[in-house]
Write a protein that holds these residues in place. Structure first.
Motif, mmCIF file in Angstrom:
data_model
loop_
_atom_site.group_PDB
_atom_site.id
_atom_site.type_symbol
_atom_site.label_atom_id
_atom_site.label_comp_id
_atom_site.label_asym_id
_atom_site.label_seq_id
_atom_site.Cartn_x
_atom_site.Cartn_y
_atom_site.Cartn_z
ATOM 1 N N LEU A 75 0.557 -1.222 -0.101
ATOM 2 C CA LEU A 75 -0.079 0.208 -0.006
ATOM 3 C C LEU A 75 0.886 1.297 0.129
ATOM 4 O O LEU A 75 1.996 1.123 0.744
ATOM 5 C CB LEU A 75 -0.929 0.360 1.066
ATOM 6 C CG LEU A 75 -2.482 0.930 1.164
ATOM 7 C CD1 LEU A 75 -2.866 0.319 2.060
ATOM 8 C CD2 LEU A 75 -1.731 2.074 0.968
ATOM 9 N N ASN A 76 0.716 2.438 -0.913
ATOM 10 C CA ASN A 76 2.465 3.194 -0.997
ATOM 11 C C ASN A 76 0.715 4.685 -1.270
ATOM 12 O O ASN A 76 -0.291 4.679 -1.330
ATOM 13 C CB ASN A 76 2.119 3.327 -2.049
ATOM 14 C CG ASN A 76 3.364 1.825 -2.304
ATOM 15 O OD1 ASN A 76 4.619 1.309 -1.859
ATOM 16 N ND2 ASN A 76 2.502 1.352 -2.946
ATOM 17 N N PHE A 77 1.364 5.640 -1.113
ATOM 18 C CA PHE A 77 0.624 7.190 -1.066
ATOM 19 C C PHE A 77 0.055 7.208 -2.554
ATOM 20 O O PHE A 77 -0.807 7.872 -2.557
ATOM 21 C CB PHE A 77 1.589 8.052 -0.808
ATOM 22 C CG PHE A 77 0.862 9.744 -0.531
ATOM 23 C CD1 PHE A 77 1.291 9.841 0.941
ATOM 24 C CD2 PHE A 77 0.768 10.223 -1.141
ATOM 25 C CE1 PHE A 77 -0.138 11.034 1.366
ATOM 26 C CE2 PHE A 77 -0.056 11.431 -0.921
ATOM 27 C CZ PHE A 77 -0.464 11.939 0.652
ATOM 28 N N LEU A 78 0.573 6.423 -3.739
ATOM 29 C CA LEU A 78 -0.084 6.475 -4.918
ATOM 30 C C LEU A 78 -0.856 6.282 -4.728
ATOM 31 O O LEU A 78 -2.491 6.676 -5.399
ATOM 32 C CB LEU A 78 1.290 5.407 -5.873
ATOM 33 C CG LEU A 78 1.035 5.497 -7.280
ATOM 34 C CD1 LEU A 78 -0.193 7.133 -8.294
ATOM 35 C CD2 LEU A 78 1.768 5.080 -7.987
ATOM 36 N N ASP A 79 -1.369 5.386 -4.071
ATOM 37 C CA ASP A 79 -2.940 4.212 -4.293
ATOM 38 C C ASP A 79 -3.977 5.431 -3.274
ATOM 39 O O ASP A 79 -4.914 5.508 -4.042
ATOM 40 C CB ASP A 79 -2.686 3.258 -3.085
ATOM 41 C CG ASP A 79 -1.674 2.378 -3.599
ATOM 42 O OD1 ASP A 79 -2.040 1.694 -4.977
ATOM 43 O OD2 ASP A 79 -0.547 1.463 -3.249
ATOM 44 N N LEU A 80 -2.871 6.122 -2.232
ATOM 45 C CA LEU A 80 -3.983 7.318 -1.607
ATOM 46 C C LEU A 80 -5.003 8.522 -2.861
ATOM 47 O O LEU A 80 -5.490 8.532 -3.118
ATOM 48 C CB LEU A 80 -3.604 7.112 -0.830
ATOM 49 C CG LEU A 80 -4.042 8.874 0.199
ATOM 50 C CD1 LEU A 80 -3.627 9.014 1.565
ATOM 51 C CD2 LEU A 80 -4.531 9.982 -0.393
ATOM 52 N N MET A 81 -3.534 8.484 -3.953
ATOM 53 C CA MET A 81 -4.040 9.292 -4.518
ATOM 54 C C MET A 81 -4.843 9.022 -5.948
ATOM 55 O O MET A 81 -5.270 9.361 -6.818
ATOM 56 C CB MET A 81 -2.911 9.728 -5.345
ATOM 57 C CG MET A 81 -1.890 10.596 -4.340
ATOM 58 S SD MET A 81 0.240 11.337 -5.314
ATOM 59 C CE MET A 81 -0.553 12.557 -6.377
ATOM 60 N N VAL A 82 -5.001 7.522 -6.388
ATOM 61 C CA VAL A 82 -5.568 6.663 -7.270
ATOM 62 C C VAL A 82 -7.118 6.873 -6.722
ATOM 63 O O VAL A 82 -8.316 7.220 -7.005
ATOM 64 C CB VAL A 82 -4.909 5.925 -7.354
ATOM 65 C CG1 VAL A 82 -6.427 5.192 -8.388
ATOM 66 C CG2 VAL A 82 -3.465 5.783 -8.035
ATOM 67 N N ARG A 83 -7.528 6.911 -5.213
ATOM 68 C CA ARG A 83 -8.574 6.375 -4.294
ATOM 69 C C ARG A 83 -9.310 7.807 -4.688
ATOM 70 O O ARG A 83 -10.279 8.630 -4.905
ATOM 71 C CB ARG A 83 -8.519 6.630 -3.671
ATOM 72 C CG ARG A 83 -10.303 6.099 -2.455
ATOM 73 C CD ARG A 83 -9.984 6.011 -1.106
ATOM 74 N NE ARG A 83 -9.752 8.066 -0.539
ATOM 75 C CZ ARG A 83 -9.528 8.103 -0.163
ATOM 76 N NH1 ARG A 83 -8.394 7.300 1.251
ATOM 77 N NH2 ARG A 83 -9.216 9.572 0.791
ATOM 78 N N GLN A 84 -8.522 9.593 -4.297
ATOM 79 C CA GLN A 84 -8.912 10.501 -4.864
ATOM 80 C C GLN A 84 -9.270 11.289 -6.278
ATOM 81 O O GLN A 84 -10.318 12.260 -6.150
ATOM 82 C CB GLN A 84 -8.049 11.650 -3.963
ATOM 83 C CG GLN A 84 -7.967 11.510 -2.257
ATOM 84 C CD GLN A 84 -7.480 12.367 -1.618
ATOM 85 O OE1 GLN A 84 -6.944 13.350 -2.289
ATOM 86 N NE2 GLN A 84 -7.813 12.457 -0.763
ATOM 87 N N GLY A 85 -8.304 10.430 -7.398
ATOM 88 C CA GLY A 85 -9.326 10.779 -8.556
ATOM 89 C C GLY A 85 -7.711 12.041 -8.841
ATOM 90 O O GLY A 85 -8.031 12.670 -9.861
ATOM 91 N N VAL A 96 -10.464 -1.680 -9.200
ATOM 92 C CA VAL A 96 -9.575 -2.354 -8.047
ATOM 93 C C VAL A 96 -8.398 -2.107 -7.990
ATOM 94 O O VAL A 96 -7.194 -1.996 -8.456
ATOM 95 C CB VAL A 96 -9.196 -4.113 -8.057
ATOM 96 C CG1 VAL A 96 -8.571 -4.733 -7.249
ATOM 97 C CG2 VAL A 96 -10.561 -4.679 -8.288
ATOM 98 N N PRO A 97 -7.791 -1.575 -7.000
ATOM 99 C CA PRO A 97 -6.410 -0.807 -6.844
ATOM 100 C C PRO A 97 -5.307 -1.598 -6.766
ATOM 101 O O PRO A 97 -5.354 -2.160 -6.671
ATOM 102 C CB PRO A 97 -6.723 0.051 -5.833
ATOM 103 C CG PRO A 97 -8.554 -0.104 -4.986
ATOM 104 C CD PRO A 97 -8.779 -0.710 -5.634
ATOM 105 N N GLY A 98 -4.330 -0.716 -6.371
ATOM 106 C CA GLY A 98 -2.654 -1.377 -6.563
ATOM 107 C C GLY A 98 -2.219 -1.604 -7.041
ATOM 108 O O GLY A 98 -2.365 -2.079 -8.239
ATOM 109 N N PHE A 99 -0.459 -1.510 -6.958
ATOM 110 C CA PHE A 99 0.151 -1.608 -8.446
ATOM 111 C C PHE A 99 1.169 -3.268 -7.837
ATOM 112 O O PHE A 99 2.240 -2.682 -8.851
ATOM 113 C CB PHE A 99 0.378 -0.512 -8.313
ATOM 114 C CG PHE A 99 0.072 0.380 -8.463
ATOM 115 C CD1 PHE A 99 -0.229 0.779 -10.287
ATOM 116 C CD2 PHE A 99 -0.221 1.572 -7.951
ATOM 117 C CE1 PHE A 99 -1.373 1.536 -10.566
ATOM 118 C CE2 PHE A 99 -1.408 2.138 -8.474
ATOM 119 C CZ PHE A 99 -1.412 2.515 -9.410
#
Length: 414
Positions: A75-85, A96-99
């Motif tokens: 889980l990365n800060f990038l995933d938080l930015m994905v959630r917010q768009g 489904v998020p996650g890299f």
């Protein structure tokens, strides 16, 4: 033959996982020929209420792909930015998020040569990693050392590859240089500190919240509070400047970082966390961070002999086709791991149903090292009741976040 073995092993693996403690009742059961799995679903861009754990059709490997029974996800800060768009050109939700993830190879598609059923692997995925099963091209998959745990593997790939490529591929780190890294207590920051220690006489200037200083003080040479005037403190120690500045904040820190560079120094932007202030996307925060970035004059860079660069590992892998380069970097990193020169720092483990709380911890900058989603971990009852989707179709049933909801989760800092 391989495909028949893969199908056989898939059934055996599913039977074993069905017996695992902590598995959600009914998860992954077959209804006719339909197989389902648990996955974190983002129903739309926005706040934490957009995330749910739901049932989803299980993918099967296509040509050149590897099917992985996931044990843990990063889980990365990038995933938080994905959630917010707030990232550029995200897929249209629901998604489904996650890299990144790690687990056991369950089957392989046609035209795959590097992996066998049962291999322990870690992998990059272009989204879809936060699920019980992931299919991804084999060029993004790497075997684990025998000594590496799944929690370590989930904390390894994205952060150490990004740190290594910024330091050695972009900035050409060498003996005796100096490096300044923001968010020194985070997963990338800790990876940077460890990699710098593999060369003699590299000075690491770390910037982090004061609450993290006692835990990370030994990992860097000099440590500064992010809320103080660290520029003047750095100049007192190194009046001539810094060779490499790694910035994941953006905004006003861009100008500060460039001002600290020595001649022939390199500034690298690899994130923009200053644009994330509240639970949802804020146009004001985005505009403020953008406005605070000083206009970079190429003529000034030329006159001062400074280098300004950017780095995005997902774009490098999934948009620019540099998987071969990343694989060569991964080989070097695994050699360093086997030599016990680097080791991922794991902050905490969270169940899939606890993804909201995990994201909250990242937003609050409370983590030291990497947060891991442990697919086999049982959630606490309060968290599970709020994060588990009951709809078979996987569509989110929107709920108003009232007083009771706020009591179940850590308060969001605005």
């Amino acid at each position: 033959m391989a495909q028949e073995l893969g199908a056989h092993m898939t059934e055996e693996t599913e039977c074993m996982i069905d017996r695992d403690a902590g598995r959600k009742p009914g998860s992954g059961q077959c209804s006719g020929n339909v197989k389902e799995m648990r996955a974190v679903m983002l129903s739309g861009f926005g706040g934490l209420n957009k995330l749910r754990v739901t049932k989803k059709l299980m993918p099967e490997p296509q040509r050149g792909e590897v099917k992985i029974r996931v044990k843990a996800c990063g889980l990365n800060f990038l995933d938080l930015m994905v959630r917010q768009g707030t990232i550029d050109s995200p897929p249209k939700p629901p998604l489904v998020p996650g890299f990144e993830c790690c687990g056991i190879v369950e089957s392989v598609g046609e035209n795959t040569e590097r992996f066998e059923i049962g291999d322990r692997v870690m992998a990059f995925a272009n989204y879809n990693a936060w699920a019980e099963v992931v299919c991804t091209p084999e060029e993004f998959v790497y075997k684990l050392p025998d000594e590496m745990s799944f929690a370590e593997a989930a904390a390894f790939a994205l952060n150490f590859v990004a740190a290594y490529m910024m330091l050695f591929e972009v900035a050409n780190l060498r003996e005796g240089m100096s490096v300044l890294v923001h968010s020194a207590g985070g997963a990338v920051g800790q990876a940077v500190a460890q990699l710098c220690s593999t060369l003699p006489n590299v000075t690491v200037f770390g910037v982090a919240s004061s609450s993290k200083h006692s835990a990370i003080r030994d990992s860097v040479t000099h440590l500064f509070d992010r809320n103080t005037d660290y520029i003047q403190e750095v100049k007192k120690i190194s009046p001539e400047g810094i060779d490499i500045v790694l910035d994941c904040l953006c905004g006003e820190n861009t100008g500060k970082g460039l001002s600290l560079l020595k001649p022939l120094g390199t500034y690298i932007l690899y994130g923009a966390s200053n644009m994330v202030t509240g639970e949802t996307k804020s146009l004001f925060s985005f505009a403020k961070s953008w406005w605070q970035v000083e206009k970079v004059n190429p003529i000034k860079l030329y006159e001062e002999n400074k280098v300004m660069a950017g780095f995005s590992l997902p774009n490098l892998l999934f948009k620019q086709g540099r998987s071969a380069l990343v694989e060569s970097v991964m080989d070097k990193l695994l050699c360093l791991y086997n030599q016990e020169k680097i080791k991922p720092v794991v902050d905490s483990l969270w169940a899939l149903e606890e993804v909201k709380e995990a994201m909250q911890r990242i937003h609050d900058r409370g983590n030291i090292g990497k947060l891991i989603l442990d697919v086999e971990k049982s959630p606490t009852p309060l968290m599970a009741s709020d994060s588990t989707e009951t709809s078979e179709a996987g569509e989110e049933e929107e709920e108003a976040e009232g007083d009771n909801d706020s009591k179940e989760r850590m308060p969001f800092i605005h």
